[in-house]
Design an enzyme around this catalytic site. Structure first.
Site, PDB file in Angstrom:
ATOM      1  N   TRP A 264       3.798  -2.419 -15.209  1.00 53.00           N
ATOM      2  CA  TRP A 264       2.332  -2.726 -14.827  1.00 53.00           C
ATOM      3  C   TRP A 264       1.510  -3.086 -16.184  1.00 53.00           C
ATOM      4  O   TRP A 264       1.642  -2.276 -17.232  1.00 53.00           O
ATOM      5  CB  TRP A 264       1.722  -1.308 -14.198  1.00 53.00           C
ATOM      6  CG  TRP A 264       0.450  -1.420 -14.068  1.00 53.00           C
ATOM      7  CD1 TRP A 264      -0.223  -2.324 -12.927  1.00 53.00           C
ATOM      8  CD2 TRP A 264      -0.881  -0.681 -14.729  1.00 53.00           C
ATOM      9  NE1 TRP A 264      -1.645  -2.114 -13.005  1.00 53.00           N
ATOM     10  CE2 TRP A 264      -1.920  -1.062 -14.078  1.00 53.00           C
ATOM     11  CE3 TRP A 264      -0.958   0.169 -15.638  1.00 53.00           C
ATOM     12  CZ2 TRP A 264      -3.197  -0.624 -14.541  1.00 53.00           C
ATOM     13  CZ3 TRP A 264      -2.077   0.840 -16.111  1.00 53.00           C
ATOM     14  CH2 TRP A 264      -3.190   0.558 -15.434  1.00 53.00           C
TER      15      TRP A 264
ATOM     16  N   ASP B   2     -12.388  -3.797  -4.384  1.00 55.24           N
ATOM     17  CA  ASP B   2     -12.426  -2.559  -3.643  1.00 55.24           C
ATOM     18  C   ASP B   2     -13.647  -1.655  -3.485  1.00 55.24           C
ATOM     19  O   ASP B   2     -14.313  -1.767  -4.570  1.00 55.24           O
ATOM     20  CB  ASP B   2     -11.473  -1.750  -4.555  1.00 55.24           C
ATOM     21  CG  ASP B   2     -10.857  -0.632  -3.976  1.00 55.24           C
ATOM     22  OD1 ASP B   2     -11.149  -0.168  -2.741  1.00 55.24           O
ATOM     23  OD2 ASP B   2      -9.759  -0.028  -4.675  1.00 55.24           O
TER      24      ASP B   2
ATOM     25  N   ARG C 169      -1.322   7.017  -5.984  1.00 56.22           N
ATOM     26  CA  ARG C 169      -2.756   6.920  -5.773  1.00 56.22           C
ATOM     27  C   ARG C 169      -3.531   7.455  -4.622  1.00 56.22           C
ATOM     28  O   ARG C 169      -4.178   6.913  -3.989  1.00 56.22           O
ATOM     29  CB  ARG C 169      -2.811   5.318  -5.679  1.00 56.22           C
ATOM     30  CG  ARG C 169      -4.100   4.723  -6.541  1.00 56.22           C
ATOM     31  CD  ARG C 169      -4.363   3.269  -6.357  1.00 56.22           C
ATOM     32  NE  ARG C 169      -5.442   2.863  -7.062  1.00 56.22           N
ATOM     33  CZ  ARG C 169      -6.295   1.846  -6.934  1.00 56.22           C
ATOM     34  NH1 ARG C 169      -6.239   1.330  -5.606  1.00 56.22           N
ATOM     35  NH2 ARG C 169      -7.186   1.270  -7.688  1.00 56.22           N
TER      36      ARG C 169
ATOM     37  N   LYS D 178      -8.498 -11.197  -1.076  1.00 59.55           N
ATOM     38  CA  LYS D 178      -7.827 -10.726  -2.189  1.00 59.55           C
ATOM     39  C   LYS D 178      -6.780  -9.633  -1.450  1.00 59.55           C
ATOM     40  O   LYS D 178      -7.466  -8.660  -1.051  1.00 59.55           O
ATOM     41  CB  LYS D 178      -8.588 -10.119  -3.300  1.00 59.55           C
ATOM     42  CG  LYS D 178      -7.584  -9.522  -4.248  1.00 59.55           C
ATOM     43  CD  LYS D 178      -8.690  -9.022  -5.560  1.00 59.55           C
ATOM     44  CE  LYS D 178      -7.415  -8.457  -6.630  1.00 59.55           C
ATOM     45  NZ  LYS D 178      -8.529  -7.719  -7.764  1.00 59.55           N
ATOM     46  N   TRP D 179      -5.507  -9.708  -1.153  1.00 65.27           N
ATOM     47  CA  TRP D 179      -4.648  -8.908  -0.592  1.00 65.27           C
ATOM     48  C   TRP D 179      -3.894  -7.738  -1.548  1.00 65.27           C
ATOM     49  O   TRP D 179      -3.072  -8.482  -2.464  1.00 65.27           O
ATOM     50  CB  TRP D 179      -3.688  -9.673   0.339  1.00 65.27           C
ATOM     51  CG  TRP D 179      -2.586  -8.875   1.001  1.00 65.27           C
ATOM     52  CD1 TRP D 179      -1.998  -7.700   0.441  1.00 65.27           C
ATOM     53  CD2 TRP D 179      -2.154  -9.176   2.067  1.00 65.27           C
ATOM     54  NE1 TRP D 179      -1.109  -7.392   1.535  1.00 65.27           N
ATOM     55  CE2 TRP D 179      -1.348  -8.206   2.666  1.00 65.27           C
ATOM     56  CE3 TRP D 179      -2.493 -10.183   3.192  1.00 65.27           C
ATOM     57  CZ2 TRP D 179      -0.380  -8.276   3.756  1.00 65.27           C
ATOM     58  CZ3 TRP D 179      -1.707 -10.098   4.280  1.00 65.27           C
ATOM     59  CH2 TRP D 179      -0.811  -9.448   4.747  1.00 65.27           C
ATOM     60  N   ASP D 180      -4.289  -6.816  -1.921  1.00 62.62           N
ATOM     61  CA  ASP D 180      -3.861  -5.764  -2.733  1.00 62.62           C
ATOM     62  C   ASP D 180      -2.649  -4.989  -2.229  1.00 62.62           C
ATOM     63  O   ASP D 180      -2.623  -4.902  -1.139  1.00 62.62           O
ATOM     64  CB  ASP D 180      -4.889  -5.151  -3.432  1.00 62.62           C
ATOM     65  CG  ASP D 180      -4.645  -4.699  -4.777  1.00 62.62           C
ATOM     66  OD1 ASP D 180      -3.614  -4.689  -5.318  1.00 62.62           O
ATOM     67  OD2 ASP D 180      -5.538  -4.176  -5.437  1.00 62.62           O
ATOM     68  N   MET D 181      -2.016  -4.134  -3.130  1.00 66.14           N
ATOM     69  CA  MET D 181      -0.849  -3.315  -2.699  1.00 66.14           C
ATOM     70  C   MET D 181      -0.684  -2.388  -3.971  1.00 66.14           C
ATOM     71  O   MET D 181      -0.205  -3.080  -4.749  1.00 66.14           O
ATOM     72  CB  MET D 181       0.456  -4.168  -2.329  1.00 66.14           C
ATOM     73  CG  MET D 181       1.189  -3.442  -1.277  1.00 66.14           C
ATOM     74  SD  MET D 181       2.381  -2.336  -2.033  1.00 66.14           S
ATOM     75  CE  MET D 181       3.702  -3.322  -3.013  1.00 66.14           C
ATOM     76  N   ASN D 182      -1.123  -1.369  -3.727  1.00 65.47           N
ATOM     77  CA  ASN D 182      -1.108  -0.381  -4.996  1.00 65.47           C
ATOM     78  C   ASN D 182      -0.130   0.667  -5.202  1.00 65.47           C
ATOM     79  O   ASN D 182      -0.500   1.478  -6.182  1.00 65.47           O
ATOM     80  CB  ASN D 182      -2.470   0.120  -5.134  1.00 65.47           C
ATOM     81  CG  ASN D 182      -3.550  -0.976  -5.591  1.00 65.47           C
ATOM     82  OD1 ASN D 182      -3.203  -1.790  -6.768  1.00 65.47           O
ATOM     83  ND2 ASN D 182      -4.622  -1.038  -5.095  1.00 65.47           N
TER      84      ASN D 182
ATOM     85  N   CYS E 158      -1.777  -9.752  -4.555  1.00 67.84           N
ATOM     86  CA  CYS E 158      -2.044  -9.043  -5.862  1.00 67.84           C
ATOM     87  C   CYS E 158      -1.232  -7.690  -5.468  1.00 67.84           C
ATOM     88  O   CYS E 158      -1.281  -7.379  -4.228  1.00 67.84           O
ATOM     89  CB  CYS E 158      -3.715  -8.695  -5.788  1.00 67.84           C
ATOM     90  SG  CYS E 158      -4.047  -7.301  -7.166  1.00 67.84           S
TER      91      CYS E 158
ATOM     92  N   ASP F  66      -2.912  -6.539 -14.025  1.00 63.17           N
ATOM     93  CA  ASP F  66      -4.100  -6.006 -14.137  1.00 63.17           C
ATOM     94  C   ASP F  66      -4.709  -6.006 -15.588  1.00 63.17           C
ATOM     95  O   ASP F  66      -5.729  -5.397 -16.022  1.00 63.17           O
ATOM     96  CB  ASP F  66      -4.029  -4.476 -13.815  1.00 63.17           C
ATOM     97  CG  ASP F  66      -4.444  -4.383 -12.503  1.00 63.17           C
ATOM     98  OD1 ASP F  66      -4.954  -5.215 -11.793  1.00 63.17           O
ATOM     99  OD2 ASP F  66      -4.028  -3.354 -11.909  1.00 63.17           O
TER     100      ASP F  66
END
Ligand code: DGJ
Length: 743
Positions: free
Chosen positions: A198, A366, A442, A475-479, A527, A549
């Protein structure tokens, strides 16, 4: 392009590459050649190439006729382990407790022209392509294997996939089915991988191949920050423009393996596909399983030659081609400007300032939904937070649209927070093992995207917001990564949990496909905590991805140099952020930050209202310049002008089209008495044209091609009097433009 000779030799060629295989005496497929185009081959050529000189000693009786034959040293198209070949195989199957040693024999072939772009699965497409499918049968076990190979015009790429069909009465378990294999006769290569973590994704790492297995993989449920499915076998003397490279990638975003096994005779076997470590697929009678596609690339023109292949392939045959014509908007993203601390008023101030500077799209990151003031709440409740937007999201987006800006919105569709109704009403919709021990990342759970009902629910929620707020960009995030993988849904169907990771990623693709079918003009930016899912699977749907990031420009030099080996400039979201930078606390000047970020789609991610008038002017001018050159910077041909070095301090990038070239020089640290005293021969110029450098000096194209661009000591640390830029983190650009004077 596709010749079948004597029903025995299968020959794919297109003037730039040749790929040849044939039938072994036992009717399995033997690999013969992949490399520079061999032109038309006659029977004499073919028997010369296919002459086998035995290295192996032990033999196997395959049938009455084939007694003294071994697969141990044979190059093969789709090897199976255990019948004289002890290298890892591409397929493993079980019935009950019994391991099968399948014996797939050639049956027939089919040739098809053109490949349609179908939304259901990410895959390559192209009108000018041709595909040959070889059908093989294991009669005893009533199994069929289909191996497909596609070749494209003017490219060295060969796309492969495998499908298995169970024609028998018994259920079988597919434990491994790789997408592609490439056996090579030698191993004198460095294994190149794009590794990291990361905030430092896809750094180039190399190590020599040695006997045994060299592999990279992901077991995280995503292609990952740590490794990328792309690998390359690189000549030890490779330069930017010379040397052989074989590379491979997957059109896939889930758990993968990419490996090379070197045997006792120094032969290499490259294999790539779904990671068998977490895979087990139930194949009932009459069911089939098809792998994702893998892509092989070949070049004899070093790293730049490789990028020409990987970039053209991704742009023309994976990413939707409409994104080459449609301009990528310059965005302002509010994440690093506000984090969770915003309301409509604050955001409108940012949007208005952005508009004044020439920015074209406002992306609301977000924190706009549920009651999300930090990262511990509300995912899965995709309704607007009226504390922040008292008049609703449509009202806010309406104001953005009135500024004549596009409106972008952040989602993390695959996740749910424990404080939501979605979670409380459907505790069985999350990925969670029945064990009492489980890990949370998270403070959120992963939704069970293997379950179509879950995907449908999220689709409905997202579609409602997109419609109401007239969203242009997502914006398609995946955390978080997937831990203790277990799907209650698969359990209810009595399917093995080994299907989970693949079905999960299929659910992700299904949601993409549904959204893009309903909203075909939507630009979806991929993302995953930055670049945790930067792969051809996501790029099939998302033409660009937030690469990391880490928005620090100096760090991005390495991240982009690595990523560019496999993915084109058009796939980056490059944002100029504030200083000191939030991730590394480094201070760099605005010129350096903008000159790095302009290679690819440009964006800003900082509080513009905190900038000085001079800085705002600088940005305004820069955006004007960028807009004039955007097509070149996003879609042009990219070259590295300086060789990759793990301790690289100076970078030189160029992007070209037929009329213009922009060359960026970047230096991280000023060093005493160091000079870049070099000449850079430029490519892609017309030798019969005259070119102007930075609107001043005029030089003949052939001089720039052969003598080269003189690096005029702008970084001349050895002589501070002639250095035009000094200090750390400096950059300068050359613009080389054809002028209307033939010579
Ligand atoms: C991770 C992303 O990479 C960031 O850009 C930002 O969108 C945050 N998530 C928001 O939670």
């Amino acid at each position: 392009m596709l010749d079948v000779i004597d029903s025995r030799y299968f020959y794919l060629h297109n003037g730039v590459v040749s790929y040849l295989f044939d039938l072994l005496p036992n009717q399995q497929l033997e690999h013969l050649y992949y490399g520079a185009d061999l032109g038309n081959l006659d029977r004499d050529d073919l028997s010369y190439i296919s002459l086998h000189i035995n290295k192996a000693s032990g033999t196997v009786k395959f049938s009455k006729e084939i007694k003294n034959f071994s697969l141990a040293d044979r190059m093969q198209e789709y090897p199976t382990y255990g019948t004289s070949d002890f290298r890892e195989g591409a397929v493993s199957l079980e019935t009950g407790e019994t391991y099968l040693y399948p014996d797939f024999k050639y049956d027939h072939f089919k040739i098809e022209k053109g490949k349609k772009r179908e939304m259901a699965q990410p895959a390559s497409y192209g009108n000018g392509s041709e595909t040959i499918t070889i059908y093989l049968k294991d009669v005893e076990r009533q199994l069929e294997l289909e191996l497909s190979y596609s070749i494209f015009e003017n490219l060295t790429a060969i796309v492969r996939k495998a499908k298995i069909i169970n024609h028998g009465q018994q259920e079988i378990k597919v434990k491994n089915l790789q997408s592609g294999v490439l056996d090579l006769p030698n191993s004198d290569y460095n294994f190149l991988q794009l590794s990291g973590a990361w905030v430092k994704e896809r750094h180039i790492t190399t190590r020599p191949l040695t006997q045994g297995i060299t592999k990279i993989e992901s077991l995280r449920g995503a292609s990952s920050h740590q490794e990328n499915p792309f690998i390359a076998l690189v000549d030890k003397n490779v330069t930017n423009d010379t040397g052989t490279i074989y590379a491979s990638n997957l059109i896939y975003s889930g758990n993968f393996v990419s490996q090379v096994e070197v045997d006792e005779w120094g032969q290499s076997r490259l294999m790539t596909g779904i990671n068998p470590a977490t895979f087990c697929w139930k194949l009932a009678p009459n069911e089939e399983f098809c792998t994702p596609e893998s892509v092989l690339f070949y070049t004899s023109h070093g790293f730049n030659g490789l990028m020409r292949q990987t970039h053209t392939f991704a742009k023309n045959h994976v990413i939707d081609q409409k994104w080459q014509k449609q301009e990528r908007p310059i965005v302002i993203n509010n994440w690093e400007a506000t984090y969770f601390d915003f309301d409509e008023k604050k955001l409108m101030k940012l949007a208005t300032q952005a508009k004044e500077l020439g920015i074209e799209c406002f992306v609301l990151d977000d924190g706009w939904f549920g009651k999300r003031d930090s990262d511990n709440s509300s995912l899965g409740n995709w309704t607007v937070d009226t504390r922040k937007f008292p008049q609703g999201l449509a009202h806010f987006s309406g104001q953005v649209h009135r500024l004549k800006m596009k409106f972008g919105l952040w989602f993390e569709p695959e996740m749910v927070s424990p404080d939501t109704e979605l979670y409380q009403e459907h505790p069985d919709w999350i990925v969670r093992h029945p064990y009492s021990r489980y890990s949370v990342g998270r403070r959120q759970y992963v939704l069970d995207f293997a379950n179509p009902e879950v995907v449908e629910n999220i689709y409905e929620q997202m579609a409602t917001v997109i419609k109401e707020a007239k969203v242009d960009y997502i914006k398609w995030d995946m955390n978080r990564n997937i831990t203790e993988a277990y799907s209650p849904y698969l359990h209810s169907l009595n399917h093995p949990q080994g299907e989970f990771f693949h079905r999960y990623i299929q659910g992700v693709y299904q949601l993409y496909a549904k959204l893009l079918t309903t909203f075909p003009n939507l630009l979806i930016e991929g993302c995953a905590s930055g670049g945790g899912r930067f792969d051809l699977g996501i790029l099939f749907y998302s033409p660009q991805i937030w690469p990391s990031d880490d928005s620090d420009a100096a760090e991005r030099l390495d991240i982009m140099s690595g990523t560019l080996l496999a993915y084109p400039l058009s796939t980056f979201s490059n944002h100029v952020s504030a200083v000191p930078n939030d991730q590394v606390k480094r201070v760099t000047n605005l010129k350096f930050r903008q000159e790095v970020a302009c290679f690819g789609p440009l964006g800003y991610e900082l509080d513009l209202n905190k900038l000085s008038t001079t800085e705002k002017e600088e940005i305004k001018e820069w955006i004007k310049w960028y807009k004039k050159n955007r097509n070149l910077l996003v879609n042009g041909i990219f070259d590295q002008l300086l060789k990759f070095d793990p301790a690289q301090n100076v970078y030189a990038w160029s992007v070209s089209n037929s009329n213009k070239q922009i060359i960026g020089f970047y230096r991280k640290f000023a060093r005493p008495n160091e000079s870049l005293d070099q000449y850079f021969p430029l490519k892609h110029l017309n030798s019969r044209k005259q070119y102007q450098i930075n609107g001043r000096q005029t030089v003949a194209g052939r001089v720039l091609q052969k003598y080269g661009l003189r690096e005029p000591y702008q970084f001349n640390a050895s002589n501070p009097d002639t250095a035009q830029v000094s200090g750390d983190f400096q950059s300068y650009l050359y613009q080389i433009k054809a002028i209307d004077r033939k010579i």
